[in-house]
Design an enzyme around this catalytic site. Structure first.
Site, PDB file in Angstrom:
ATOM      1  N   ASN A   1      -2.040   0.136   6.754  1.00  0.00           N
ATOM      2  CA  ASN A   1      -1.496  -1.112   7.298  1.00  0.00           C
ATOM      3  C   ASN A   1      -0.608  -1.875   6.308  1.00  0.00           C
ATOM      4  OD1 ASN A   1      -3.522  -2.039   5.668  1.00  0.00           O
ATOM      5  ND2 ASN A   1      -4.538  -3.292   7.209  1.00  0.00           N
TER       6      ASN A   1
ATOM      7  N   HIS B   1      -2.182  -5.643   1.661  1.00  0.00           N
ATOM      8  CA  HIS B   1      -3.466  -6.337   1.520  1.00  0.00           C
ATOM      9  C   HIS B   1      -3.189  -7.735   1.010  1.00  0.00           C
ATOM     10  CE1 HIS B   1      -7.513  -7.426   0.172  1.00  0.00           C
ATOM     11  NE2 HIS B   1      -6.907  -7.923  -0.889  1.00  0.00           N
TER      12      HIS B   1
ATOM     13  N   THR C   1      -5.074  -7.314  10.827  1.00  0.00           N
ATOM     14  CA  THR C   1      -5.361  -6.025  10.177  1.00  0.00           C
ATOM     15  C   THR C   1      -4.912  -4.849  11.045  1.00  0.00           C
ATOM     16  OG1 THR C   1      -7.301  -7.037   9.155  1.00  0.00           O
ATOM     17  CG2 THR C   1      -7.231  -4.637   9.155  1.00  0.00           C
TER      18      THR C   1
ATOM     19  N   LYS D   1       0.823  -1.217   0.000  1.00  0.00           N
ATOM     20  CA  LYS D   1       0.000   0.000   0.000  1.00  0.00           C
ATOM     21  C   LYS D   1       0.863   1.277   0.000  1.00  0.00           C
ATOM     22  CE  LYS D   1      -3.880  -2.300   2.290  1.00  0.00           C
ATOM     23  NZ  LYS D   1      -4.939  -2.159   3.324  1.00  0.00           N
TER      24      LYS D   1
ATOM     25  N   GLU E   1      -9.598 -10.892  -7.616  1.00  0.00           N
ATOM     26  CA  GLU E   1      -8.688  -9.752  -7.414  1.00  0.00           C
ATOM     27  C   GLU E   1      -7.528  -9.781  -8.414  1.00  0.00           C
ATOM     28  OE1 GLU E   1      -9.629  -9.039  -2.662  1.00  0.00           O
ATOM     29  OE2 GLU E   1      -7.700  -9.910  -3.221  1.00  0.00           O
TER      30      GLU E   1
ATOM     31  N   ARG F   1       2.805  -6.503   9.222  1.00  0.00           N
ATOM     32  CA  ARG F   1       2.085  -5.382   9.845  1.00  0.00           C
ATOM     33  C   ARG F   1       2.668  -5.012  11.208  1.00  0.00           C
ATOM     34  NH1 ARG F   1      -3.625  -7.636   7.652  1.00  0.00           N
ATOM     35  NH2 ARG F   1      -3.859  -6.318   5.806  1.00  0.00           N
TER      36      ARG F   1
ATOM     37  N   PHE G   1     -15.484   3.643   7.078  1.00  0.00           N
ATOM     38  CA  PHE G   1     -14.120   4.009   6.655  1.00  0.00           C
ATOM     39  C   PHE G   1     -13.918   3.900   5.145  1.00  0.00           C
ATOM     40  CE2 PHE G   1     -14.015  -0.477   8.055  1.00  0.00           C
ATOM     41  CZ  PHE G   1     -13.559  -1.098   6.901  1.00  0.00           C
TER      42      PHE G   1
ATOM     43  N   TYR H   1     -12.585  -2.435  -3.461  1.00  0.00           N
ATOM     44  CA  TYR H   1     -13.070  -2.477  -2.077  1.00  0.00           C
ATOM     45  C   TYR H   1     -14.596  -2.378  -1.990  1.00  0.00           C
ATOM     46  CZ  TYR H   1      -8.399  -2.313  -0.005  1.00  0.00           C
ATOM     47  OH  TYR H   1      -7.125  -2.624   0.406  1.00  0.00           O
TER      48      TYR H   1
HETATM   49  P1  CMP Z   1      -7.370  -4.728   3.674  1.00  0.00           P
HETATM   50  O1  CMP Z   1      -6.876  -6.099   3.961  1.00  0.00           O
HETATM   51  O2  CMP Z   1      -6.793  -4.022   2.518  1.00  0.00           O
HETATM   52  O3  CMP Z   1      -8.956  -4.782   3.513  1.00  0.00           O
HETATM   53  C1  CMP Z   1      -9.816  -3.744   3.903  1.00  0.00           C
HETATM   54  C2  CMP Z   1      -9.083  -2.605   4.514  1.00  0.00           C
HETATM   55  O4  CMP Z   1      -9.877  -1.671   5.195  1.00  0.00           O
HETATM   56  C3  CMP Z   1      -8.133  -3.119   5.570  1.00  0.00           C
HETATM   57  O5  CMP Z   1      -7.080  -3.813   4.974  1.00  0.00           O
HETATM   58  C4  CMP Z   1      -7.763  -1.837   6.297  1.00  0.00           C
HETATM   59  O6  CMP Z   1      -6.697  -1.164   5.685  1.00  0.00           O
HETATM   60  C5  CMP Z   1      -9.024  -1.017   6.124  1.00  0.00           C
HETATM   61  N1  CMP Z   1      -9.719  -0.906   7.409  1.00  0.00           N
HETATM   62  C6  CMP Z   1     -10.263  -1.906   8.123  1.00  0.00           C
HETATM   63  N2  CMP Z   1     -10.797  -1.402   9.254  1.00  0.00           N
HETATM   64  C7  CMP Z   1     -10.579  -0.064   9.226  1.00  0.00           C
HETATM   65  C8  CMP Z   1     -10.900   0.998  10.098  1.00  0.00           C
HETATM   66  N3  CMP Z   1     -11.549   0.767  11.238  1.00  0.00           N
HETATM   67  N4  CMP Z   1     -10.530   2.241   9.751  1.00  0.00           N
HETATM   68  C9  CMP Z   1      -9.868   2.454   8.573  1.00  0.00           C
HETATM   69  N5  CMP Z   1      -9.539   1.484   7.700  1.00  0.00           N
HETATM   70  C10 CMP Z   1      -9.888   0.246   8.038  1.00  0.00           C
END
Ligand code: CMP
Length: 140
Positions: free
Chosen positions: A114, A117, A93, A11, A128, A104, A59, A51
């Site tokens: 984070n 993905h 996550t 990311k 994907e 992470r 979010f 997404y």
């Molecule tokens: P990812 O695995 O890319 O899939 C969905 C993404 O949403 C996740 O990683 C996080 O980066 C993001 N995400 C999940 N929960 C939150 C949150 N509470 N606030 C902001 N981003 C979030």
């Protein structure tokens, strides 16, 4: 266990800190092979489609804005049990809950920023991967 493929994104918080090589080293150390990789800037439309499952989450807007805020590296990873293996390598996550040694835990800045993905199931991985790669770009 059969050889599987999973989809990965490094990311914008990771590319911004020049962590592509450091993260790829963790991926390869776990026995996953990077069989396709390219550095791109996602369009808003690509990020919203990618997404879409999170569309109703509070979010969602923040997530899309973040994913188009800088370059990302999209990848296809191959190996035994690749989907679950990569989820273990990534860690939880929320980086404050991620296990020691995971990507992470080592690199993520927050639950939103984070660093990586990874697909959550083989079926999702196939969808994907097809969003970002054509068949002849994947060389196993
Ligand atoms: P990812 O695995 O890319 O899939 C969905 C993404 O949403 C996740 O990683 C996080 O980066 C993001 N995400 C999940 N929960 C939150 C949150 N509470 N606030 C902001 N981003 C979030």
């Amino acid at each position: 266990m059969a050889v599987q493929r999973t989809f990965s994104i490094l990311k914008p918080d990771a590319t911004e800190r020049n962590l592509t090589g450091a993260i790829n080293a963790l991926i390869e150390k776990a026995g996953l092979r990077i069989v396709a990789q390219k550095r791109i800037r996602m369009t808003r439309e690509q990020a919203e489609t990618f997404y879409a499952v999170h569309k109703e989450r509070p979010f969602f807007g923040e997530l899309v804005d973040f994913m188009i805020s800088g370059p990302v590296v999209v990848q296809v990873l191959e190996g035994e049990n690749a989907v679950l293996n990569y989820r273990d390598v990534m860690g939880a996550t929320d980086p404050s809950k991620a296990a020691d040694g995971t990507i992470r835990k080592l690199h993520a800045k927050s639950i939103g920023e984070n660093s990586v993905h990874g697909s959550d199931a083989p079926e999702t991985a196939a969808i994907e991967i097809a969003q970002f790669f054509s068949g002849n770009e994947i060389v196993g």
